[in-house]
Write a protein that holds these residues in place. Sequence first.
Motif, mmCIF file in Angstrom:
data_model
loop_
_atom_site.group_PDB
_atom_site.id
_atom_site.type_symbol
_atom_site.label_atom_id
_atom_site.label_comp_id
_atom_site.label_asym_id
_atom_site.label_seq_id
_atom_site.Cartn_x
_atom_site.Cartn_y
_atom_site.Cartn_z
ATOM 1 N N HIS A 179 0.842 -1.198 0.000
ATOM 2 C CA HIS A 179 0.000 0.000 0.000
ATOM 3 C C HIS A 179 0.876 1.247 0.000
ATOM 4 O O HIS A 179 1.993 1.242 0.529
ATOM 5 C CB HIS A 179 -0.893 0.027 1.252
ATOM 6 N N ARG A 230 -8.569 -2.599 0.716
ATOM 7 C CA ARG A 230 -7.927 -1.301 0.528
ATOM 8 C C ARG A 230 -7.530 -0.725 1.879
ATOM 9 O O ARG A 230 -8.174 -0.984 2.899
ATOM 10 C CB ARG A 230 -8.874 -0.325 -0.188
ATOM 11 N N PRO A 290 -7.581 2.188 4.300
ATOM 12 C CA PRO A 290 -8.325 3.441 4.456
ATOM 13 C C PRO A 290 -7.388 4.575 4.858
ATOM 14 O O PRO A 290 -6.368 4.340 5.523
ATOM 15 C CB PRO A 290 -9.319 3.127 5.567
#
Length: 243
Positions: free
Chosen positions: A138, A158, A160
């Motif tokens: 990420h 994903r 946040p």
Amino acid sequence: MDTALPELPPAVAQPTSPAGHPWVLRDWGRVPWPQSAEAMQAFTAARGPETPDELWLAEHDPVFTQGTAGRPEHVLAAGDIPVRPSNRGGQVTYHGPGQVLAYPLLDLRRRGYFVKELVHRIEEAVLRTLAELGVTAHRVVGAPGLYVRLADPFGHARLPPAAPGEDPFRGLGKIAALGLKISRQGSYHGVALNVAMDLAPFGRIDPCGYVGLHTVDLASLGVVVEPTAVARSLATHLIRQLD
């Protein structure tokens, strides 16, 4: 500074990117960091409009490098590991055996994009390299490099955005660090991807200037792979993404 180009390792390949851009790929093997850093600087100073872009792969002896934004208080206990100043951006990081270094030496004027996009493209190449190994990495806004969820490095959810006042690195470990230098529209330095390292030296610094930032490698995530295989994959993805 003497800008005479030092002897470089022979090209291991001269690939052409999908967009038709010629490249020269060189593998330095294990080399002291100052030697490759000085060679990159000399290469960039000597290159001309027709010089092909190059991608250098390397592994380094143990060293802490302090970027142009570096602050000495982020080196907590260097001990027997040398601390070398670097003209790349960013703060202190560690390089050592078991880490893949990839240095794209690009003519950004010819490529037609700027530093922010260059960073994004390099990060994308690392993301895709890790994805091939099942690892989901990420980005963190404002903190170049790549990070993994410590509790679930293989999950696809994903990441946040951090809430106001929240630690943006909570639950994350850094697996790749990125730092660049631009001179005469030429880029050098690049990205370090942790494969199978002794991670203890990262505890002697605040990695990239972040107090308490956890650092991981593929081995600590349970992914057993040779650094040379990761280097080949990363080189392929960089050449594709940097078009």
